[in-house]
Design an enzyme around this catalytic site. Structure first.
Site, mmCIF file in Angstrom:
data_model
loop_
_atom_site.group_PDB
_atom_site.id
_atom_site.type_symbol
_atom_site.label_atom_id
_atom_site.label_comp_id
_atom_site.label_asym_id
_atom_site.label_seq_id
_atom_site.Cartn_x
_atom_site.Cartn_y
_atom_site.Cartn_z
ATOM 1 N NE ARG A 111 -4.643 -3.220 3.479
ATOM 2 C CZ ARG A 111 -5.708 -3.717 2.842
ATOM 3 N NH1 ARG A 111 -6.161 -3.118 1.738
ATOM 4 N NH2 ARG A 111 -6.290 -4.822 3.263
ATOM 5 C CG ASP B 42 -11.016 -7.522 3.859
ATOM 6 O OD1 ASP B 42 -12.123 -7.137 3.419
ATOM 7 O OD2 ASP B 42 -9.938 -7.243 3.286
#
Length: 540
Positions: A169, A453
């Site tokens: 990603r 996150d």
């Protein structure tokens, strides 16, 4: 008259890193520079389009499926390209940053896929950007190992057949990489992450029987997906591999993208492999886009917004139906629990919640799901094994019973829950603790037994902002104001100092994190992304 020589890509203000020459080769940097010249102008136009669309939402407080793409949705004949063998079975995917220890542990975890994350689980220090690339390349050549200096424990890769397939990603379109510049202008982080990884590993992965596979974050429209598709086409020709080798899974983690799922798959159809339901960023996007829409768009405490909320079920069921209609994988959301080594009862309760969540996803038709910790892999695997058996996926389950209307996706007030004082405190706690770690270069952080996150910090600060501006009254009768947020933040800062001691407090970034959280939570001008002002304060 001859054409001007192409500009070279300059490395700016960066200390040399060990073995960086293996990543930052002249040929790789020339490729990244070419990506920048070709695609950054269109990236800039699309970012401007985001702002225009947000202004339209502020004016109308609504969204709808696009009339101009109705023919694409109505055409039942098109499908995405068949999944390559390495991406047929995705029943459990583990996520995490690309440091050496995580690289080995994720590949060894027993999960089918590892989302190797340069985005929300990674603070974009130059060291993380470059050494993360080195770690992935070293994993593919099996030259990676790790010894924990504190414990003396050594880590090494299992045999190739037992390793997870990597889906990398890159950063979202909105973030730049200040350390790489062309003509004095930073290159988009998305093109840096993609470009270095693709250039070094595309052929290497093909030789291993896999390929360059990507997760695409923060996509807000099918036009942004079209730009990624153009990048893929150019990149494959540039290195001389067949068209269609790249595969991309798009995170549907913005509310605008939820109205364009079919169009996103259509734009990427030769390179698409699926869509994913990214829960926290999705909630953040709802708040961001409808933040001035009044009481009907006020979200309660983030932990009260489960995937069974009516508007969240509309989103996930539409995603499954859309993917399976078009031959793509539908990948479910994150189980973020981090097991406690000291409290078996905490683990027992959390494992049951994870099991129920994964049972629901498998039952709804998802082909796989995410976990944040290796201990959760067997639990999620069991949930999908019960439904899938020996089948690699359930794309044949078309979910034609699902009928989601445009209004269903933004029916926030269908959820019977209200903001609480405890929820405000939790938002402040998570925000300060996460930002402090991020400023130290950590993007994935265990806080209160959950792996947090950047997306969770975004929802935390967005809810504080929304509750203040909507003049929300909490369960204890207090109205949320800037002063109340400051009071809670000061109490949290004092609590952290008492918890860790004066020396550890002074050695950390606690005051800086506190101040940054309040800045992005209280400013009248809402920052599009917390990571933009945070990046200005990130060292390295």
């Amino acid at each position: 008259m001859s054409a001007p020589a192409p500009s070279t890509l300059a490395i700016v203000d960066a200390e040399p890193l060990p073995r960086q020459e293996e990543v930052l080769t002249d040929a790789a940097l020339a490729f990244v520079a070419e990506l920048h010249r070709r695609f950054t102008p269109r990236r800039d136009e699309l970012l401007a389009r985001r702002a225009e669309r947000r202004a339209e939402i502020a004016r109308t407080s609504t969204l709808d499926f696009l009339p101009e793409t109705a023919a694409i949705r109505a055409d039942d004949s098109w499908k995405v390209a068949p999944a390559p063998a390495a991406l047929q079975d995705r029943r459990v995917e583990i996520t995490g940053p690309t440091d050496r220890k995580m690289t080995i542990n994720a590949l060894n975890s027993g999960a089918k896929v590892w989302l190797a994350d340069f985005e929300d689980a990674s603070a974009p220090t130059w060291e993380n950007v470059v050494l993360g690339q080195l770690n992935l390349a070293s994993a593919y050549t099996r030259t990676i190992d790790f010894t924990d200096e504190r414990t003396g424990k050594s880590y090494a890769l299992r045999p190739d057949a037992e390793l997870a397939t990597v889906v990398m990603r890159p950063r979202g379109w909105h973030l730049d990489e200040r350390h790489l510049q062309v003509d004095g202008r930073p290159v988009p982080g998305a093109l840096v992450d993609f470009g270095l990884y693709f250039f070094h590993n595309a052929q290497r992965l093909l030789d291993l029987g896999k390929g360059p596979y990507f997760y695409l974050p923060k996509t807000e429209s099918h036009l942004e997906a079209r730009l990624w598709n153009e990048v893929f086409v150019f990149a494959q020709d540039y290195v001389g591999i067949p068209q269609g080798t790249v595969r991309a899974t798009v995170l549907i983690e913005t509310i605008t993208a939820a109205y364009e799922m079919e169009e996103i798959l259509y734009e990427l159809r030769d390179h698409a492999s699926g869509l994913n339901a990214g829960r926290w960023d999705y909630l953040f996007s709802i708040v961001k886009n409808f933040r001035d829409g009044g009481a009907k768009f006020v979200l309660p405490d983030r932990n009260a917004v489960t995937m069974t909320a009516p508007f969240m079920r509309a989103y996930t069921e539409l995603l499954v139906r859309t993917c399976h209609k078009r031959g793509a994988h539908a990948i479910g959301g994150m189980a973020a629990f981090i097991p406690s080594r000291r409290d078996a009862e905490v683990n027992k309760v959390a494992f049951e919640k994870v099991r129920a969540d994964k049972d629901r996803e498998a039952g709804d038709g998802f082909d796989g799901s995410w976990v944040a910790h290796p201990d959760l892999v067997p639990i999620a695997m069991e949930s999908f094994d019960k439904i899938l058996g020996d089948k690699p996926n359930q794309k044949d389950r078309l979910r034609e019973d699902v009928d989601v209307k445009a209004a269903d996706l933004i029916a926030i007030d269908s959820l019977d829950a209200k903001p609480t004082y405890a929820g405000l405190v939790n938002a402040v706690q998570v925000g300060i603790r996460y930002i402090e770690a991020w400023l130290r270069g950590l993007g994935a952080v265990a806080i209160f037994n959950l792996m947090e996150d950047a997306a969770t910090a975004e929802i935390s600060r967005s809810q504080i902002w929304q509750w203040i501006n909507a003049e929300v009254v909490l369960d204890n009768g207090e109205r949320v104001t800037a002063d109340l947020a400051r009071k809670v933040a000061a109490e949290e800062l004092a609590g952290i100092r008492a918890e860790i001691g004066d020396d550890a407090f002074a050695a950390g970034n606690w005051q800086q994190a506190h101040d940054l959280l309040l800045t992005v939570s209280l400013d009248e001008d809402y920052a599009d992304f917390l990571t933009l002002p945070a990046y200005e304060q990130l060292k390295g």
